[in-house]
Enzyme design. Sequence first.
Site, PDB file in Angstrom:
ATOM      1  N   GLU A  91       0.838  -0.936   0.014  1.00  0.00           N
ATOM      2  CA  GLU A  91      -0.093  -0.159   0.053  1.00  0.00           C
ATOM      3  C   GLU A  91       1.205   1.545   0.475  1.00  0.00           C
ATOM      4  OE1 GLU A  91      -3.111  -0.487   3.397  1.00  0.00           O
ATOM      5  OE2 GLU A  91      -3.896  -1.762   1.800  1.00  0.00           O
ATOM      6  N   GLU A 205     -12.522  -0.686  16.360  1.00  0.00           N
ATOM      7  CA  GLU A 205     -12.858  -2.233  17.103  1.00  0.00           C
ATOM      8  C   GLU A 205     -12.362  -3.425  17.781  1.00  0.00           C
ATOM      9  OE1 GLU A 205     -12.486  -1.370  13.517  1.00  0.00           O
ATOM     10  OE2 GLU A 205     -14.660  -0.707  12.926  1.00  0.00           O
ATOM     11  N   ASN A 284     -13.994   5.500  11.942  1.00  0.00           N
ATOM     12  CA  ASN A 284     -15.532   5.301  13.417  1.00  0.00           C
ATOM     13  C   ASN A 284     -15.241   4.907  14.190  1.00  0.00           C
ATOM     14  OD1 ASN A 284     -14.119   3.093  11.752  1.00  0.00           O
ATOM     15  ND2 ASN A 284     -15.484   2.603  13.468  1.00  0.00           N
ATOM     16  N   ASP A 329     -19.705   3.146  10.096  1.00  0.00           N
ATOM     17  CA  ASP A 329     -18.000   2.724  10.592  1.00  0.00           C
ATOM     18  C   ASP A 329     -17.707   3.602   8.367  1.00  0.00           C
ATOM     19  OD1 ASP A 329     -15.756   1.200   9.605  1.00  0.00           O
ATOM     20  OD2 ASP A 329     -15.722   0.310   8.456  1.00  0.00           O
ATOM     21  N   TRP A 417      -9.603   4.907   1.780  1.00  0.00           N
ATOM     22  CA  TRP A 417      -7.777   5.892   2.178  1.00  0.00           C
ATOM     23  C   TRP A 417      -6.950   5.648   0.748  1.00  0.00           C
ATOM     24  CZ3 TRP A 417      -3.104   3.258   0.281  1.00  0.00           C
ATOM     25  CH2 TRP A 417      -3.479   1.621  -0.309  1.00  0.00           C
ATOM     26  N   CYS A 637     -11.861 -14.927  13.060  1.00  0.00           N
ATOM     27  CA  CYS A 637     -11.091 -15.250  11.312  1.00  0.00           C
ATOM     28  C   CYS A 637     -11.631 -14.808  10.173  1.00  0.00           C
ATOM     29  CB  CYS A 637     -12.195 -16.465  10.958  1.00  0.00           C
ATOM     30  SG  CYS A 637     -12.144 -18.003  12.552  1.00  0.00           S
ATOM     31  N   MET A 679      -0.624 -16.319  10.759  1.00  0.00           N
ATOM     32  CA  MET A 679      -1.766 -16.650  11.637  1.00  0.00           C
ATOM     33  C   MET A 679      -1.484 -17.509  13.426  1.00  0.00           C
ATOM     34  SD  MET A 679      -4.811 -18.141  11.516  1.00  0.00           S
ATOM     35  CE  MET A 679      -5.430 -19.187  12.655  1.00  0.00           C
TER      36      MET A 679
END
Length: 716
Positions: A91, A205, A284, A329, A417, A637, A679
């Site tokens: 990004e 969150e 948010n 959000d 974004w 998940c 993971m």
Amino acid sequence: MKRIRLLRIGTVLLGAVYMSNVAQGAANDPFKNIATIDGTSIANPKPEDWLSNGRDYREQRFSPLAAINTGNVKDLGVAWEFRTHSVRALEATPIVANGVMFISSAWSKVFALDAKTGRQLWSYDPHVPGVWARYACCDVGNRGVAIWKGAVYVGTLDGRLVKLDAATGKPAWDISTIDRSKAYTITGAPRIVKGLVIIGNGGAEYDARGYVGAYDAQSGKLRWRFYVVPGDPARPPENAAMAAALKTWSRGKFEWWKMGGGGAPWDSMAFDPTLDLLYVGTGNGAPWNRNMRSPAGGDNLYLSSILALRPETGQLVWYYQTTPGDTWDFDSTSHMILADLPIGGVTRKVIIQAPKNGFFYVLDRETGKLISAKRYAVVTWAKGIDQTTGRPIENPAARYGNGAAVVMPSETGGHNWQPMAFDPATGLVYIPAMDGTGLFVPQKPFVYEPRAWNTGNDFAAITGAILGAVKTGKPPPPSLGYIKAWDPVTQKEVWHVPMAGSWNGGLLATAGGLVFGGGADGNFSAYDARSGGKLWSIDLTTGILAPPMSYAIDGEQYIAVLAGWGGAGGLSAFKDPHAALSKYGTNEGRLFAFRLGGRQGVAALPAEEGNIAVEPPPETADAATVQRGFDVFHRNCSVCHGFFAQSEGVVPDLRTVRSAIWDSYDAIVLGGALVDGGMASFKDALSKNDVAAIRAYVLSQAHALWDAKKGKQPAH
Ligand code: CA
């Protein structure tokens, strides 16, 4: 002894060759020049340089270079490419100073490259613990580094800020910007203003009380911190801004300060040296549903806002809240642009943002007063923005207090974004825009779980509703993606081009009359800035999120972009048939640099050794366990593995794993057997029963896919 000495001499010789190559490739002693870069340079970079995330403090993402233009862009080709050896989202906007390029990749790794040849000069790995992938809603990407006086600064996914020597990549200091018991993340690029490194954080969150901090570029010492939302009302507010904000929140069963409250300023910033104002976009509320964090209503300052702060102190000068009392959000963290525009016969100093809520805002950047706001995407949550009060005229049906609501834009936003670009010659802002539909259903009862993804939304019910709609032959409309050219003075669209998928890359405008941008399908293209006509395109074989940039060396102009898909849209959305992944089976990242007369065509990298589609083991669980498995799955998940355990391939598709994986759920999910790949163990959050239920749910999805492949039931 003799042998060792010879080896040492060999190393010294190699070092000498290496240094001379750098010098040849990137002008004389590039690092000496980088040592002088400061606020004056960033405010007004040399045309060939790109010194800050949005090129300079105005964040226009406009390059004054014009050697590549509408007339010759058809001859653009690959100058060089660099493999990042990552398979997650890329990004970052490359920074280029004096012929040296600095990029960051997935997991906050940093590379310095010779910008003429792509040769790696050094690399740095901050060794982010794999467990932090659990706390990142939207992949393990990083949007770039900052440079200042011979140093490179990177924020790491696990909330650290690291200063590196620009010439060697050696860390000078490495500080934590967060309470490490909480699930804060950093994915944004730092900006450096008046010797202070400014960085915010994400994690709304999960449990974050968002804040932006300023750290001394020399020492790393914290100089100030500005919280976006108020903390525990039993304690004195940190400042006047927090005292004012406290009045806009209400106490309920779930006390917001124990859940963090959100507001995380996870990406956008800009700086006006003349007005001495630092602008920060905030995120948010958390959980999303306002009823669950502030049941009596209220604006919940300073969620979803543009803040203007004094850079030396962090004192709030003004704020503009784009979505008061956010419940959808609707972050206001999208890229912001400073421009001077002729409005009503007067040149106005404005700040521009197209946040997730679908409205394009032009504000007076000295006062924060609204100049104009019009919808740039399909919007149903509000009828418009009241010109006098600056507040949205809400559609009452959009607030899902107790029932469900269907709202546009979706929680992914009309624009996320991925940065816009502004061309002062055309006067247009180019937006990577989306039209998508959000379905919001309150979770009953709401259960807050620290460090989990607490949206307050009932994704089991949402999935059921979507599946029901599919079964009745009325599936929700697909999300659409565009590049839109927007006139910020008249607040009207001038042109748009549709994109193959909805989740696409950021944009660049150049003085050559061009707009550059990439898409989910891996195509990277140049458009005529005035008409939107496509003038050149190349298939980079990997989906593109990152914004391109431009630089020059020895009089030759280059365009550069990172290709590597992922992020919120890449990880959790429905499988996108347009994504390059579907075609090439690999998401291995690369940096591409282009020049006129460069090589035509890009060879695809070998597909990853993927999952093998073998028949899944038999299902033994009952329907109630499968349903419970879905509930647990969506909270823990789904943000990485997809709402239907149907990943895009950025992370493994859980439905088509090798047989051994089905027998290893406890070892992986509880034992952390695959933590190095991101993971991590969920032992603190999940029981063995939970894992069995998750496995039962994923297995049911695997069978649905298997049956579909055999031509039985259609899979969603
Ligand atoms: Ca958000």
